[in-house]
Design an enzyme around this catalytic site. Structure first.
Site, PDB file in Angstrom:
ATOM      1  N   LYS A  47      -8.572  -0.440   3.739  1.00 38.95           N
ATOM      2  CA  LYS A  47      -7.190  -0.470   4.254  1.00 38.95           C
ATOM      3  C   LYS A  47      -6.372  -1.184   3.182  1.00 38.95           C
ATOM      4  O   LYS A  47      -6.263  -2.418   3.187  1.00 38.95           O
ATOM      5  CB  LYS A  47      -7.154  -1.189   5.604  1.00 38.95           C
TER       6      LYS A  47
HETATM    7  N1  PMP Z   1      -6.338   5.468  10.285  1.00 43.15           N
HETATM    8  C1  PMP Z   1      -5.378   4.899   9.554  1.00 43.15           C
HETATM    9  C2  PMP Z   1      -4.947   5.570   8.281  1.00 43.15           C
HETATM   10  C3  PMP Z   1      -4.789   3.693   9.965  1.00 43.15           C
HETATM   11  O1  PMP Z   1      -3.823   3.120   9.241  1.00 43.15           O
HETATM   12  C4  PMP Z   1      -5.205   3.095  11.183  1.00 43.15           C
HETATM   13  C5  PMP Z   1      -4.579   1.809  11.641  1.00 43.15           C
HETATM   14  N2  PMP Z   1      -5.251   0.689  11.118  1.00 43.15           N
HETATM   15  C6  PMP Z   1      -6.217   3.734  11.927  1.00 43.15           C
HETATM   16  C7  PMP Z   1      -6.762   4.920  11.443  1.00 43.15           C
HETATM   17  C8  PMP Z   1      -6.713   3.149  13.218  1.00 43.15           C
HETATM   18  O2  PMP Z   1      -7.485   1.978  12.962  1.00 43.15           O
HETATM   19  P1  PMP Z   1      -7.579   0.809  14.053  1.00 43.15           P
HETATM   20  O3  PMP Z   1      -7.988   1.446  15.335  1.00 43.15           O
HETATM   21  O4  PMP Z   1      -8.631  -0.112  13.514  1.00 43.15           O
HETATM   22  O5  PMP Z   1      -6.224   0.189  14.128  1.00 43.15           O
END
Ligand code: PMP
Length: 303
Positions: A157
């Site tokens: 991320k």
């Molecule tokens: N995919 C992307 C590209 C994201 O930015 C996010 C948000 N963090 C998610 C999926 C979902 O991840 P999470 O459930 O851990 O927030």
């Protein structure tokens, strides 16, 4: 009102307006940051952070992938997150820890740049708009594909990766949709610009597998746990684009989006064009935990 909030920066709480970086910071030129998006909920048992350990772990993993050595321990950052939420007197909020490369390197090679850490918190409602948890959102398949393997690592991320998400999101918004869905390099469904995706057909849940250029989200994981507990079969598999158009239900998952139903894709109506029964059952169970504070899955850290 943001100006009244404190931001944790490199070990101290500073005023929102003083939390500045220099224009020659490496991150401003090359996108060299890693970050997290975390929610703190105002549960019936008090304020609680959802998936705190997992988010902090992922911040370390994203940083490791990009060879960023965070000059704190995971425990220190968890304490700093809790201290920031408390200092800002939030009951519920969004939490944004950010690790970035600062000054010291003007070229692409980042190794001389400092590594800085900041944690901001603010109050935030529904990410994709009010009442969408019930009525759903209209989405489009983006003309932009998700990051291909061996280009940018989708499991990290990281700031620069979100240039791809921005293209997808901006195209969707300018075309009148709430969100864009990306396909992977082979043309199979990957995810939303900031959410994972689930497709429901004949009471079976389908979602792209983790190696398919997605960020494997914690909400995705939570939904898979809930679905199994409720007796639904979940298949991590390739999802052809056309299967979206004939799905019984589709929903998006993410810390910000929670579990958001999709009511149309590319103007094809999905199901009854509102939240379907499987989405509702999963959403009900998820929201029950974060609203009641009853936590059979061990997701919450009370502060
Ligand atoms: N995919 C992307 C590209 C994201 O930015 C996010 C948000 N963090 C998610 C999926 C979902 O991840 P999470 O459930 O851990 O927030």
């Amino acid at each position: 009102m943001y100006h009244k909030l404190k931001i944790w920066m490199n070990g101290e709480l500073v005023d929102w307006n003083d939390a500045k970086i220099h224009v020659m910071s490496h991150v401003a030129h090359y996108g060299s940051s890693t970050f997290e998006g975390i929610r703190c909920y105002d549960t019936a048992k008090g304020s609680a952070i959802l998936f705190l350990d997992e988010h902090v772990r992922r911040l370390w993993e994203s940083s490791k992938i990009y060879r960023i050595e965070i000059p704190y321990s995971e425990a220190e950052i968890k304490d700093a997150i809790i201290a920031t939420v408390k200092a800002n007197e939030h009951k519920a909020c969004y939490i944004r820890p950010l690790v970035y490369r600062g000054q010291g390197a003007l070229g692409v090679n980042p190794h001389r740049a400092s590594i800085e850490v900041a944690i901001a918190t603010w109050e935030w409602g529904a990410y994709l708009g009010e009442d969408v948890l019930e009525n759903g959102v209209d989405v489009k398949v983006s003309s932009w594909h998700r990051l291909a393997p061996n280009t940018l690592p989708s499991w990290a991320k990281a700031g620069g990766n979100y240039m791809n998400s921005q293209l997808i999101k901006m195209e969707a918004i300018s075309d009148g949709y709430a969100e864009g869905l990306s396909l992977d390099q082979n043309g199979y469904v990957a995810e939303g610009s900031g959410e994972n995706i689930f497709v429901v057909r004949h009471n079976i849940l389908y979602t792209p597998f983790a190696g398919q250029s997605i960020l494997p989200g914690f909400t995705r994981h939570a939904v898979m746990d809930i679905a199994k507990r409720l007796g639904y079969e979940v298949r991590e598999t390739l999802i052809p684009r056309e299967s979206l158009y004939i799905a019984d239900e589709i929903f998006l998952t993410g810390t910000a989006a929670e579990i958001t139903p999709v009511r149309s894709v590319d103007k094809y109506p999905i199901g009854q064009e509102k939240r379907g029964p499987v989405t509702e059952a999963l959403q009900h169970e998820y929201l029950k935990v974060v609203r009641s504070g009853e936590d059979p899955y061990n997701w919450l850290t009370f502060i």
